[in-house]
Design an enzyme around this catalytic site. Structure first.
Site, short mmCIF file in Angstrom:
data_model
loop_
_atom_site.label_atom_id
_atom_site.label_comp_id
_atom_site.label_asym_id
_atom_site.label_seq_id
_atom_site.Cartn_x
_atom_site.Cartn_y
_atom_site.Cartn_z
N SER A 19 80.79 16.15 93.79
CA SER A 19 80.84 15.39 95.10
C SER A 19 80.99 16.39 96.28
O SER A 19 81.08 17.64 96.11
CB SER A 19 82.17 14.59 95.01
OG SER A 19 83.24 15.06 95.55
N HIS A 55 86.79 9.10 86.90
CA HIS A 55 86.99 10.33 87.55
C HIS A 55 88.10 11.26 86.70
O HIS A 55 88.60 10.74 85.85
CB HIS A 55 87.97 10.02 88.92
CG HIS A 55 87.18 9.03 89.84
ND1 HIS A 55 86.55 9.53 91.00
CD2 HIS A 55 87.05 7.68 89.77
CE1 HIS A 55 85.93 8.48 91.26
NE2 HIS A 55 86.36 7.52 90.68
N GLY A 56 88.19 12.45 87.28
CA GLY A 56 88.89 13.42 86.35
C GLY A 56 90.31 13.12 85.86
O GLY A 56 90.64 13.12 84.64
N ASN A 57 91.17 12.23 86.78
CA ASN A 57 92.39 12.00 86.30
C ASN A 57 92.38 10.54 85.64
O ASN A 57 93.24 10.38 84.58
CB ASN A 57 93.25 11.78 87.44
CG ASN A 57 93.73 13.22 87.98
OD1 ASN A 57 94.37 13.90 87.07
ND2 ASN A 57 93.44 13.78 89.19
N ARG A 77 81.25 7.77 94.38
CA ARG A 77 80.79 8.95 93.72
C ARG A 77 80.69 8.64 92.33
O ARG A 77 79.78 9.25 91.27
CB ARG A 77 81.56 10.18 93.79
CG ARG A 77 83.19 10.13 93.51
CD ARG A 77 83.74 11.32 94.19
NE ARG A 77 85.33 11.16 93.91
CZ ARG A 77 86.19 10.75 94.46
NH1 ARG A 77 85.84 9.87 95.54
NH2 ARG A 77 87.58 10.51 94.34
N ARG A 100 99.32 19.45 88.98
CA ARG A 100 99.20 19.52 87.51
C ARG A 100 100.48 19.33 86.77
O ARG A 100 100.45 19.01 85.45
CB ARG A 100 99.01 21.06 87.05
CG ARG A 100 97.59 21.50 87.51
CD ARG A 100 96.58 20.64 86.79
NE ARG A 100 95.06 21.06 87.00
CZ ARG A 100 93.97 20.39 87.14
NH1 ARG A 100 94.29 18.97 87.07
NH2 ARG A 100 92.87 20.99 87.23
N HIS A 135 82.28 11.74 87.29
CA HIS A 135 81.25 11.78 88.23
C HIS A 135 80.63 13.06 88.22
O HIS A 135 81.52 14.04 88.26
CB HIS A 135 81.71 10.99 89.44
CG HIS A 135 82.64 11.94 90.31
ND1 HIS A 135 82.50 13.02 90.80
CD2 HIS A 135 84.04 11.71 90.11
CE1 HIS A 135 83.71 13.41 91.24
NE2 HIS A 135 84.52 12.83 90.97
N GLY A 136 79.29 13.19 88.99
CA GLY A 136 78.91 14.46 89.27
C GLY A 136 79.56 15.13 90.43
O GLY A 136 80.33 14.43 91.38
N GLU A 144 90.27 7.39 91.19
CA GLU A 144 90.92 8.63 91.04
C GLU A 144 92.30 8.63 91.46
O GLU A 144 92.82 7.39 92.01
CB GLU A 144 90.10 9.71 91.92
CG GLU A 144 90.70 11.18 91.65
CD GLU A 144 90.65 11.87 90.65
OE1 GLU A 144 91.56 11.36 89.77
OE2 GLU A 144 89.96 12.50 90.27
N THR A 157 90.63 15.04 97.22
CA THR A 157 89.63 13.91 97.56
C THR A 157 90.65 12.47 97.24
O THR A 157 90.57 11.52 98.18
CB THR A 157 88.41 13.77 96.56
OG1 THR A 157 87.73 14.85 96.55
CG2 THR A 157 87.37 12.91 96.96
#
Length: 228
Positions: A12, A182-184, A60, A115, A9-10, A87, A21
């Site tokens: 947020s 989402h990233g994850n 998002r 991480r 997503h762009g 996410e 988030t």
């Protein structure tokens, strides 16, 4: 040959504010909306025509998909929303500023929460207003499915369910799909597609709003990948 497009997503509002988030439902910024429009144009210019769209339950990602699909003139394409693509749930860290949290708990501890592959962040309690059981969109989930917090490993396990049970069957009837998430959750999909190790995946950075295109054979073995 198949094409699998991963689109984070762009930007947020909480990306902008440097907050954890997770499952908190925050909007895109104006910059994030523009990232989504640009992604849609790039996908169209590449001649890619997704036959299915997939996204999470979080706006998002949903709004990124809607904006990109309109830019592609493919907003008629079926959209499948699945909470498994949400996410990672950051538990009691959700809403906290990352820099302030590092000052409080130490940078090494916060780095481990963010991480590591298997370490959990601090847990929510079910009486916390942030507990997803209070959200009507998760009303059908069981107590075991409602997270108090998740590791990256937990997130990837649920994403695998969506990949195997929802996305792969649709790839039998279309050559191209787009997954806006989402990233994850996208790390999880990349781990499966590229056969990454736990060490590889925790260091993988996926930029917002940039379409990542995987070309596979009919058995979904990756033969090429690139960012548009």
């Amino acid at each position: 040959m198949k094409k699998i497009i991963l689109l984070r997503h762009g930007q947020s509002q909480w990306n902008l504010e440097n907050r954890f988030t997770g499952w908190t439902d925050v909007p895109l910024t104006a910059a994030g909306e523009e990232e989504a429009r640009t992604a849609g144009r790039l996908i169209q210019q590449a001649g890619l025509q997704p036959g299915y769209f997939f996204t999470s339950y979080l706006r998002r990602a949903i709004h990124t998909l809607q904006i990109a699909a309109a830019e592609m003139q493919r907003d008629w394409v079926p959209v499948i929303k699945d909470w498994h693509l949400n996410e990672r749930h950051y538990g009691a860290l959700q809403g906290l500023n990352k820099a302030e949290t590092a000052q409080k708990y130490g940078e090494e501890q916060v780095h481990q929460w963010r991480r590591s592959f298997a370490e959990l962040p601090p847990l929510l309690t079910p009486d916390d207003p942030r507990y997803p059981g209070n959200d009507p969109r998760y009303a059908t989930l069981t107590a075991d499915e409602l997270p108090l917090a998740e590791s990256l490993q937990d997130t990837i396990a649920r994403v695998r369910c969506c990949w195997e049970e929802v996305i792969v069957p649709r790839l039998a009837s279309t050559d191209t799909v787009l997954i806006a998430a989402h990233g994850n959750s996208l790390r999880g999909l990349a781990m499966m597609l590229l056969h990454l190790t736990a060490t590889d995946v925790v260091s993988l950075e996926i930029p917002t709003g940039k379409p990542w295109v995987f070309t596979t054979d009919d058995r979904l073995r990756v033969t090429a990948e690139e960012y548009l």
